[in-house]
Design a protein around this motif. Structure first.
Motif, PDB file in Angstrom:
ATOM      1  N   LEU A  63     -41.765 -29.074 -62.399  1.00 13.26           N
ATOM      2  CA  LEU A  63     -42.036 -29.898 -61.224  1.00 13.26           C
ATOM      3  C   LEU A  63     -43.125 -29.316 -60.333  1.00 13.26           C
ATOM      4  O   LEU A  63     -43.512 -29.945 -59.347  1.00 13.26           O
ATOM      5  N   GLY A  64     -43.612 -28.123 -60.658  1.00 11.82           N
ATOM      6  CA  GLY A  64     -44.633 -27.515 -59.813  1.00 11.82           C
ATOM      7  C   GLY A  64     -44.291 -26.077 -59.506  1.00 11.82           C
ATOM      8  O   GLY A  64     -43.249 -25.555 -59.935  1.00 11.82           O
ATOM      9  N   PRO A  65     -45.129 -25.401 -58.747  1.00 10.75           N
ATOM     10  CA  PRO A  65     -44.903 -23.983 -58.468  1.00 10.75           C
ATOM     11  C   PRO A  65     -43.690 -23.739 -57.586  1.00 10.75           C
ATOM     12  O   PRO A  65     -43.315 -24.569 -56.762  1.00 10.75           O
ATOM     13  N   ILE A  66     -43.074 -22.564 -57.786  1.00  8.22           N
ATOM     14  CA  ILE A  66     -41.970 -22.092 -56.941  1.00  8.22           C
ATOM     15  C   ILE A  66     -42.402 -20.741 -56.391  1.00  8.22           C
ATOM     16  O   ILE A  66     -42.918 -19.898 -57.127  1.00  8.22           O
ATOM     17  N   TYR A  67     -42.189 -20.528 -55.109  1.00  6.65           N
ATOM     18  CA  TYR A  67     -42.597 -19.279 -54.462  1.00  6.65           C
ATOM     19  C   TYR A  67     -41.366 -18.544 -53.952  1.00  6.65           C
ATOM     20  O   TYR A  67     -40.559 -19.114 -53.206  1.00  6.65           O
TER      21      TYR A  67
END
Length: 312
Positions: A63-67
């Protein structure tokens, strides 16, 4: 047991990030950034992005980047390039795909940000109208002219949306022009299948202004002008840079030497205060808002909402 989404909003500089991280540590939560500007890559200083303020470790997901920041996973950041256009409808779809995954992991989703529409679209289940296209001759008009047209075609939307946000003005005006109906009224609601609780920080006015003044100087010294120039160097048009908000619009005026340093600082200071006021005004119209002034109050009421959801 019923699923729940917590949300924390408030004016810029009110301490939302610190409060949210502290609560997430306590309740096993994750943070979903609800901000219409931090979804963009390359917009860091001018958006006060949390990955600019805190050290972050990035990992990828479908779903996209995680930080990973302060031991807490952050979602909703850097989802597209500055050349693309990201909408509240796209954010809603992203979050609605993300929530089941978080609940399956027994995590507590905490929406955190200053964009009221992004948060409200999740909690109230807005059904967004199909996007219409603005006539070509209107696309080249200054934003102030489009606002005047919107006030004629759709006064209800003109009174509700951020009229300094050209993208939103264009969408509302295009919808009214093509359909003859109000864009605001077309945003129908459906009942989400989860409980929610929205908390809004109401800080002391003078303390907030003092904090904004300090942070403004930090943003300038950290490279707001350099970041704005970098966007132009990436091929992002000046009109597009301006659409990212007053921080970039005023920085662009300074780079173009239309204003000097003193005028830039004064304009940024004034617009920051106006922006904070608008953020508070948004939530005064929302019936389910729980206003909080201290972290202990917020944590107590958030935990109470979690307990009630788990007992359902």
């Amino acid at each position: 047991m019923k699923h729940i989404v917590l949300a924390l909003s408030g004016p810029t500089g009110s301490g939302k990030t610190d409060w949210a991280i502290k609560l997430a540590e306590d309740v096993g939560g994750v943070i979903i950034a609800a901000d219409s500007r931090t979804v963009y890559l390359s917009l860091n200083i001018g958006t006060n992005k949390v990955t600019y303020e805190y050290p972050a470790v990035e990992r990828s997901s479908p779903l996209g980047p995680i930080y990973r920041i302060q031991g807490i996973d952050h979602y909703g950041l850097n989802l597209c390039s500055a050349h693309e256009r990201y909408t509240a409808s796209m954010f809603q779809q992203y979050v609605y795909r993300l929530l089941p995954l978080l609940w399956e992991q027994r995590r507590v989703p905490i929406l955190v940000g200053g964009t009221g529409l992004y948060i409200q679209s999740i909690l109230d289940g807005f059904e967004f109208p199909a996007l219409a296209r603005l006539p070509a001759e209107w696309q080249v008009k200054p934003t102030v002219d489009l606002v005047e047209e919107l006030q004629l075609w759709d006064p209800q939307s003109a009174a509700q949306i951020d009229i300094q946000n050209r993208a939103r003005v264009e969408r509302a005006l295009a919808h009214a022009f093509v359909t003859g109906k109000s864009f605001h009224s077309a945003q129908r609601k459906r009942t989400p299948d989860f409980q929610s609780a929205i908390f809004v920080i109401k800080p002391d006015k003078q303390q907030l202004y003092d904090r904004l003044d300090r942070r403004l100087e930090e943003w300038i010294e950290s490279g707001l002008l350099t970041e704005t120039a970098a966007l132009l160097a990436e091929g992002v048009s000046a009109d597009r840079v301006t659409s990212f908000g007053f921080m970039y619009r005023i920085a662009l005026d300074r780079l173009s030497e239309r204003i000097n340093d003193m005028a830039m600082r004064e304009q940024l200071r004034r617009e920051l205060r106006r922006f904070a006021k608008r953020q508070l005004t948004w939530w005064r119209r929302y019936p389910n808002t729980q206003w909080v002034t201290r972290y202990t109050e917020f944590a107590r009421e958030a935990k109470r909402a979690l307990k009630e959801a788990r007992e359902c």
